[in-house]
Design a protein around this motif. Structure first.
Motif, mmCIF file in Angstrom:
data_model
loop_
_atom_site.group_PDB
_atom_site.id
_atom_site.type_symbol
_atom_site.label_atom_id
_atom_site.label_comp_id
_atom_site.label_asym_id
_atom_site.label_seq_id
_atom_site.Cartn_x
_atom_site.Cartn_y
_atom_site.Cartn_z
ATOM 1 N N MET A 1 0.827 -1.211 0.000
ATOM 2 C CA MET A 1 0.000 0.000 0.000
ATOM 3 C C MET A 1 0.865 1.267 0.000
ATOM 4 N N ARG A 2 2.141 1.133 0.416
ATOM 5 C CA ARG A 2 3.026 2.311 0.362
ATOM 6 C C ARG A 2 3.825 2.321 -0.941
ATOM 7 N N PRO A 5 0.986 1.554 -4.170
ATOM 8 C CA PRO A 5 -0.421 1.809 -3.838
ATOM 9 C C PRO A 5 -1.297 1.557 -5.064
ATOM 10 N N ALA A 6 -2.511 1.053 -4.842
ATOM 11 C CA ALA A 6 -3.377 0.707 -5.983
ATOM 12 C C ALA A 6 -3.727 1.939 -6.818
ATOM 13 N N ALA A 7 -4.016 3.066 -6.140
ATOM 14 C CA ALA A 7 -4.406 4.279 -6.879
ATOM 15 C C ALA A 7 -3.161 5.124 -7.167
ATOM 16 N N SER A 8 -3.056 5.628 -8.405
ATOM 17 C CA SER A 8 -1.867 6.403 -8.796
ATOM 18 C C SER A 8 -1.901 7.848 -8.299
ATOM 19 N N PHE A 9 -3.120 8.383 -8.161
ATOM 20 C CA PHE A 9 -3.189 9.818 -7.835
ATOM 21 C C PHE A 9 -4.510 10.172 -7.169
ATOM 22 N N VAL A 10 -4.506 11.301 -6.472
ATOM 23 C CA VAL A 10 -5.759 11.946 -6.073
ATOM 24 C C VAL A 10 -5.740 13.348 -6.656
ATOM 25 N N THR A 11 -6.897 13.852 -6.991
ATOM 26 C CA THR A 11 -6.952 15.187 -7.590
ATOM 27 C C THR A 11 -7.928 16.074 -6.813
ATOM 28 N N ARG A 12 -7.627 17.351 -6.837
ATOM 29 C CA ARG A 12 -8.522 18.342 -6.238
ATOM 30 C C ARG A 12 -8.533 19.577 -7.131
ATOM 31 N N GLU A 13 -9.718 20.181 -7.282
ATOM 32 C CA GLU A 13 -9.815 21.435 -8.042
ATOM 33 C C GLU A 13 -9.958 22.591 -7.058
ATOM 34 N N ILE A 72 -1.081 8.171 1.961
ATOM 35 C CA ILE A 72 -2.492 8.370 1.583
ATOM 36 C C ILE A 72 -2.967 7.356 0.528
ATOM 37 N N PRO A 73 -2.814 6.045 0.767
ATOM 38 C CA PRO A 73 -3.258 5.086 -0.255
ATOM 39 C C PRO A 73 -4.750 5.175 -0.543
ATOM 40 N N PHE A 74 -5.527 5.687 0.403
ATOM 41 C CA PHE A 74 -6.970 5.817 0.209
ATOM 42 C C PHE A 74 -7.393 7.279 0.086
ATOM 43 N N GLY A 75 -6.462 8.162 -0.220
ATOM 44 C CA GLY A 75 -6.783 9.575 -0.343
ATOM 45 C C GLY A 75 -6.812 10.230 1.027
ATOM 46 N N LEU A 76 -7.471 11.392 1.083
ATOM 47 C CA LEU A 76 -7.377 12.196 2.302
ATOM 48 C C LEU A 76 -8.569 13.145 2.396
ATOM 49 N N GLY A 77 -8.968 13.456 3.608
ATOM 50 C CA GLY A 77 -9.956 14.520 3.819
ATOM 51 C C GLY A 77 -11.374 14.065 3.575
ATOM 52 N N THR A 78 -12.195 15.028 3.194
ATOM 53 C CA THR A 78 -13.636 14.757 3.109
ATOM 54 C C THR A 78 -13.986 13.781 1.984
ATOM 55 N N ARG A 79 -13.119 13.635 0.978
ATOM 56 C CA ARG A 79 -13.406 12.683 -0.108
ATOM 57 C C ARG A 79 -12.584 11.407 0.011
ATOM 58 N N LEU A 80 -12.151 11.119 1.232
ATOM 59 C CA LEU A 80 -11.418 9.879 1.519
ATOM 60 C C LEU A 80 -12.202 8.687 0.979
ATOM 61 N N CYS A 81 -11.479 7.650 0.546
ATOM 62 C CA CYS A 81 -12.123 6.452 -0.009
ATOM 63 C C CYS A 81 -13.216 5.922 0.930
ATOM 64 N N LEU A 82 -14.395 5.744 0.374
ATOM 65 C CA LEU A 82 -15.538 5.254 1.160
ATOM 66 C C LEU A 82 -15.323 3.809 1.600
ATOM 67 N N GLY A 83 -14.564 3.056 0.804
ATOM 68 C CA GLY A 83 -14.396 1.625 1.083
ATOM 69 C C GLY A 83 -13.127 1.298 1.852
ATOM 70 N N LYS A 84 -12.464 2.324 2.432
ATOM 71 C CA LYS A 84 -11.153 2.115 3.069
ATOM 72 C C LYS A 84 -11.174 0.965 4.098
ATOM 73 N N ASN A 85 -12.049 1.058 5.088
ATOM 74 C CA ASN A 85 -12.051 0.037 6.141
ATOM 75 C C ASN A 85 -12.485 -1.316 5.598
ATOM 76 N N PHE A 86 -13.480 -1.298 4.710
ATOM 77 C CA PHE A 86 -13.947 -2.542 4.091
ATOM 78 C C PHE A 86 -12.813 -3.219 3.322
ATOM 79 N N ALA A 87 -12.092 -2.409 2.513
ATOM 80 C CA ALA A 87 -11.001 -2.953 1.700
ATOM 81 C C ALA A 87 -9.898 -3.534 2.588
ATOM 82 N N MET A 88 -9.537 -2.827 3.675
ATOM 83 C CA MET A 88 -8.462 -3.304 4.550
ATOM 84 C C MET A 88 -8.855 -4.615 5.239
HETATM 85 C C1 HEM Z 1 -7.268 -1.368 -1.916
HETATM 86 C C2 HEM Z 1 -8.477 -0.911 -2.251
HETATM 87 C C3 HEM Z 1 -8.808 0.546 -2.500
HETATM 88 C C4 HEM Z 1 -7.978 1.619 -2.681
HETATM 89 C C5 HEM Z 1 -6.444 1.653 -2.679
HETATM 90 C C6 HEM Z 1 -8.834 2.776 -2.886
HETATM 91 C C7 HEM Z 1 -8.370 4.069 -3.098
HETATM 92 C C8 HEM Z 1 -9.182 5.168 -3.277
HETATM 93 C C9 HEM Z 1 -8.696 6.524 -3.497
HETATM 94 C C10 HEM Z 1 -7.221 6.950 -3.561
HETATM 95 C C11 HEM Z 1 -9.773 7.325 -3.618
HETATM 96 C C12 HEM Z 1 -9.747 8.861 -3.860
HETATM 97 C C13 HEM Z 1 -9.826 9.528 -2.492
HETATM 98 C C14 HEM Z 1 -9.552 11.013 -2.511
HETATM 99 O O1 HEM Z 1 -9.773 11.675 -3.552
HETATM 100 O O2 HEM Z 1 -9.103 11.569 -1.466
HETATM 101 C C15 HEM Z 1 -10.954 6.499 -3.481
HETATM 102 C C16 HEM Z 1 -12.248 6.955 -3.546
HETATM 103 C C17 HEM Z 1 -13.366 6.170 -3.394
HETATM 104 N N1 HEM Z 1 -13.395 4.818 -3.132
HETATM 105 FE FE1 HEM Z 1 -11.791 3.610 -2.911
HETATM 106 N N2 HEM Z 1 -10.155 2.371 -2.813
HETATM 107 C C18 HEM Z 1 -10.180 1.025 -2.568
HETATM 108 C C19 HEM Z 1 -11.295 0.242 -2.395
HETATM 109 C C20 HEM Z 1 -12.598 0.691 -2.406
HETATM 110 C C21 HEM Z 1 -13.770 -0.134 -2.149
HETATM 111 C C22 HEM Z 1 -13.729 -1.628 -1.793
HETATM 112 C C23 HEM Z 1 -14.855 0.685 -2.262
HETATM 113 C C24 HEM Z 1 -16.328 0.382 -2.110
HETATM 114 C C25 HEM Z 1 -16.794 -0.698 -1.508
HETATM 115 C C26 HEM Z 1 -14.374 2.026 -2.588
HETATM 116 C C27 HEM Z 1 -15.156 3.127 -2.791
HETATM 117 C C28 HEM Z 1 -14.706 4.410 -3.042
HETATM 118 C C29 HEM Z 1 -15.583 5.556 -3.269
HETATM 119 C C30 HEM Z 1 -17.110 5.558 -3.295
HETATM 120 C C31 HEM Z 1 -14.739 6.671 -3.488
HETATM 121 C C32 HEM Z 1 -15.162 8.130 -3.774
HETATM 122 C C33 HEM Z 1 -15.284 8.861 -2.435
HETATM 123 C C34 HEM Z 1 -15.666 10.319 -2.624
HETATM 124 O O3 HEM Z 1 -15.332 10.936 -3.645
HETATM 125 O O4 HEM Z 1 -16.320 10.877 -1.702
HETATM 126 N N3 HEM Z 1 -12.993 1.988 -2.663
HETATM 127 N N4 HEM Z 1 -10.569 5.199 -3.280
#
Ligand code: HEM
Length: 133
Positions: A1-2, A5-13, A72-88
């Motif tokens: 994850m470090r 990391p699965a996601a290459s980038f996060v973006t903000r306008e 920040i593998p799952f991003g940061l702040g108010t748009r943090l990945c919704l699935g973070k805990n589920f995925a972990m």
């Molecule tokens: C290893 C698995 C995953 C990684 C690395 C990952 C990573 C990310 C990242 C980097 C973002 C952008 C966050 C930001 O802009 O700050 C994101 C957004 C999001 N992810 Fe994930 N994710 C994963 C799994 C999942 C799963 C399993 C779900 C749903 C069950 C999910 C649902 C979402 C949603 C809905 C958003 C948009 C949140 C928003 O814009 O408010 N993700 N994810």
């Protein structure tokens, strides 16, 4: 994850003109944060930034690097990945089940070539040899 990391980038306008440190970001500009680059920055992680050392997380993420925003593998702040805990949880359960039954080694045909598309992907796939324990 470090390191990969699965996601290459996060973006903000910038919805309005914004100052970040000594940088002035005009309204409407999109800022791309490259997660793999941030995760390997020696200023944040130290001179061994490119080494796989899971021990650095032994006292939690906040102690692993110099900045709480440095990991920040799952991003940061108010748009943090919704699935973070589920995925972990899913990853931990799945990995525990797999490593309790199989051992893995890299196949000689494996070529290390991560590519940074929308996701960080192995360019030629991941060739592994799997053995039942
Ligand atoms: C290893 C698995 C995953 C990684 C690395 C990952 C990573 C990310 C990242 C980097 C973002 C952008 C966050 C930001 O802009 O700050 C994101 C957004 C999001 N992810 Fe994930 N994710 C994963 C799994 C999942 C799963 C399993 C779900 C749903 C069950 C999910 C649902 C979402 C949603 C809905 C958003 C948009 C949140 C928003 O814009 O408010 N993700 N994810």
């Amino acid at each position: 994850m470090r390191l990969y990391p699965a996601a290459s980038f996060v973006t903000r306008e910038a919805l309005e003109e914004t100052r970040i440190g000594n940088i002035l970001v005009p309204k409407g500009v999109c800022i791309w944060t490259l997660i793999p680059t941030l995760h390997r920055d020696p200023d944040i992680w130290g001179s061994d930034a490119n080494e796989f050392k899971p021990d650095r997380f032994i006292d939690g993420v906040s102690k692993a690097c110099k900045s709480p925003q440095g990991y920040i593998p799952f991003g940061l702040g108010t748009r943090l990945c919704l699935g973070k805990n589920f995925a972990m949880v899913q990853l931990k359960v799945l990995l525990a089940l797999i490593v309790s039954k199989f051992t893995f080694s890299l196949s000689p045909s494996y070529r290390h070539s991560p590519v940074f598309r929308m996701l960080v992907e192995p360019e030629h796939g991941v060739h592994v040899q799997i053995q039942r324990i």
